[in-house]
Design a protein around this motif. Structure first.
Motif, PDB file in Angstrom:
ATOM      1  N   TRP A  34      14.755  47.121  21.377  1.00  0.00           N
ATOM      2  CA  TRP A  34      15.308  46.421  22.533  1.00  0.00           C
ATOM      3  C   TRP A  34      16.814  46.241  22.414  1.00  0.00           C
ATOM      4  CZ3 TRP A  34      12.820  47.118  26.582  1.00  0.00           C
ATOM      5  CH2 TRP A  34      11.417  47.127  26.590  1.00  0.00           C
ATOM      6  N   ALA A  35      17.323  46.150  21.192  1.00  0.00           N
ATOM      7  CA  ALA A  35      18.779  46.113  21.001  1.00  0.00           C
ATOM      8  C   ALA A  35      19.390  47.450  21.415  1.00  0.00           C
ATOM      9  CB  ALA A  35      19.109  45.797  19.547  1.00  0.00           C
ATOM     10  N   PHE A  36      18.738  48.541  21.046  1.00  0.00           N
ATOM     11  CA  PHE A  36      19.197  49.875  21.442  1.00  0.00           C
ATOM     12  C   PHE A  36      19.156  50.008  22.970  1.00  0.00           C
ATOM     13  CE2 PHE A  36      18.142  54.198  22.717  1.00  0.00           C
ATOM     14  CZ  PHE A  36      19.151  54.923  22.120  1.00  0.00           C
ATOM     15  N   HIS A  37      18.066  49.567  23.578  1.00  0.00           N
ATOM     16  CA  HIS A  37      17.917  49.643  25.031  1.00  0.00           C
ATOM     17  C   HIS A  37      19.019  48.853  25.729  1.00  0.00           C
ATOM     18  CE1 HIS A  37      16.277  48.514  29.001  1.00  0.00           C
ATOM     19  NE2 HIS A  37      15.663  49.674  28.956  1.00  0.00           N
ATOM     20  N   LYS A  64      12.596  57.336  32.239  1.00  0.00           N
ATOM     21  CA  LYS A  64      11.792  58.338  31.532  1.00  0.00           C
ATOM     22  C   LYS A  64      12.345  58.606  30.135  1.00  0.00           C
ATOM     23  CE  LYS A  64       9.950  60.732  35.592  1.00  0.00           C
ATOM     24  NZ  LYS A  64       9.996  61.968  36.400  1.00  0.00           N
ATOM     25  N   ALA A  65      13.670  58.599  30.020  1.00  0.00           N
ATOM     26  CA  ALA A  65      14.275  58.808  28.708  1.00  0.00           C
ATOM     27  C   ALA A  65      13.897  57.681  27.756  1.00  0.00           C
ATOM     28  CB  ALA A  65      15.797  58.905  28.836  1.00  0.00           C
ATOM     29  N   PHE A  66      13.990  56.439  28.217  1.00  0.00           N
ATOM     30  CA  PHE A  66      13.652  55.319  27.346  1.00  0.00           C
ATOM     31  C   PHE A  66      12.157  55.287  27.016  1.00  0.00           C
ATOM     32  CE2 PHE A  66      17.772  53.238  28.529  1.00  0.00           C
ATOM     33  CZ  PHE A  66      18.226  53.080  27.233  1.00  0.00           C
ATOM     34  N   TRP A  73      10.113  55.939  18.706  1.00  0.00           N
ATOM     35  CA  TRP A  73      11.088  55.061  18.073  1.00  0.00           C
ATOM     36  C   TRP A  73      10.855  54.889  16.572  1.00  0.00           C
ATOM     37  CZ3 TRP A  73      15.738  53.785  19.059  1.00  0.00           C
ATOM     38  CH2 TRP A  73      16.345  52.707  18.399  1.00  0.00           C
ATOM     39  N   GLN A  74       9.623  54.691  16.163  1.00  0.00           N
ATOM     40  CA  GLN A  74       9.359  54.498  14.733  1.00  0.00           C
ATOM     41  C   GLN A  74       9.798  55.715  13.930  1.00  0.00           C
ATOM     42  OE1 GLN A  74       5.234  53.352  15.677  1.00  0.00           O
ATOM     43  NE2 GLN A  74       5.541  51.590  14.308  1.00  0.00           N
ATOM     44  N   TRP A  75       9.563  56.895  14.477  1.00  0.00           N
ATOM     45  CA  TRP A  75      10.023  58.123  13.816  1.00  0.00           C
ATOM     46  C   TRP A  75      11.547  58.201  13.833  1.00  0.00           C
ATOM     47  CZ3 TRP A  75      12.670  62.171  16.346  1.00  0.00           C
ATOM     48  CH2 TRP A  75      12.940  63.286  15.541  1.00  0.00           C
ATOM     49  N   ALA A 159      32.837  56.751  23.625  1.00  0.00           N
ATOM     50  CA  ALA A 159      32.127  57.968  24.020  1.00  0.00           C
ATOM     51  C   ALA A 159      31.323  58.513  22.847  1.00  0.00           C
ATOM     52  CB  ALA A 159      33.110  59.017  24.527  1.00  0.00           C
ATOM     53  N   ALA A 160      31.911  58.472  21.662  1.00  0.00           N
ATOM     54  CA  ALA A 160      31.214  58.947  20.465  1.00  0.00           C
ATOM     55  C   ALA A 160      29.968  58.108  20.189  1.00  0.00           C
ATOM     56  CB  ALA A 160      32.153  58.923  19.261  1.00  0.00           C
ATOM     57  N   LEU A 161      30.085  56.781  20.358  1.00  0.00           N
ATOM     58  CA  LEU A 161      28.930  55.910  20.145  1.00  0.00           C
ATOM     59  C   LEU A 161      27.798  56.230  21.114  1.00  0.00           C
ATOM     60  CD1 LEU A 161      30.595  52.410  19.516  1.00  0.00           C
ATOM     61  CD2 LEU A 161      29.505  53.910  17.830  1.00  0.00           C
ATOM     62  N   VAL A 162      28.147  56.453  22.380  1.00  0.00           N
ATOM     63  CA  VAL A 162      27.127  56.755  23.385  1.00  0.00           C
ATOM     64  C   VAL A 162      26.454  58.094  23.089  1.00  0.00           C
ATOM     65  CG1 VAL A 162      26.738  57.269  25.825  1.00  0.00           C
ATOM     66  CG2 VAL A 162      28.208  55.362  25.182  1.00  0.00           C
TER      67      VAL A 162
END
Length: 199
Positions: A34-37, A64-66, A73-75, A159-162
């Motif tokens: 959820w932090a990533f989302h 759809k991507a999320f 996610w676990q992988w 941009a690199a982070l995204v």
């Protein structure tokens, strides 16, 4: 923090589609997802809108991507570059959305990065149809770097982070994109190797 409740409205606020289950996840896995989302949802929607030209299509592609990311996610927590993998997933879902709608990607307002990339050649490049066509001919990574950095005014760091890549790679892709765009647009080179407009 949202969790999968099994109701008709999923964790991303979209009714009628059931997301992957978080059954068996521990608290760290849930919180990290959820932090990533929360961190990526807004920039993902912005880039999807630029590529798709529709709020509804952008939202569908990102949801759809999320959902896909959630299912893996676990992988992903065990791989070296999960953010880069997620960026690839997003681009795949955007492409699927383009194909489903039978439409080509239409860059939105690119005047900002058009002016920055070509401040010495702006008048020459005022024919934006040629510019848009040239942008489409960049590699996917170059196009993404240009759109994020100039179309959305992201720093190369952000941009690199995204994109999930190194900042140096973003800077390199921007240099390559500028060279390629000038070449595609037929801007002649000056004697010192820089391309400029001759009047």
């Amino acid at each position: 923090m949202p969790e999968n409740s099994g109701s008709s409205e999923d964790s991303f606020g979209n009714s009628g589609r059931r997301p992957p289950s978080m059954a068996g996840w521990d608290d760290v896995e849930r919180q990290s997802f959820w932090a990533f989302h929360e961190d990526k949802n807004k920039p993902y929607l912005r880039i999807a809108y630029i590529k798709l030209g529709s709020d509804a299509d952008a939202e569908e592609a990102v949801v759809k991507a999320f959902e896909y990311i959630m299912g893996r996610w676990q992988w992903m927590l065990g791989i070296e570059r999960p953010h880069q993998y997620a960026w690839a997933v997003l681009n795949s879902k955007i492409f699927d959305q383009q194909r489903a709608r039978r439409r080509r990607p239409e860059p939105a307002d690119v005047a900002a990065f058009e002016a920055i990339l070509f401040t010495d050649a702006y008048e020459y490049l005022a024919g934006t149809i040629h510019f848009y066509t040239a942008v489409r001919r960049l590699s996917e990574r170059q196009r993404d770097a240009v759109i994020l950095s100039y179309g959305l005014d992201y720093s190369t760091h952000d941009a690199a982070l995204v994109m999930g890549i190194e900042e140096a790679i973003v800077r390199s892709q921007l240099r390559l994109a500028r060279t390629r765009l000038l070449q595609l647009l037929g801007v002649p080179a000056s004697p010192n190797g820089d391309r400029k407009v001759t009047t």
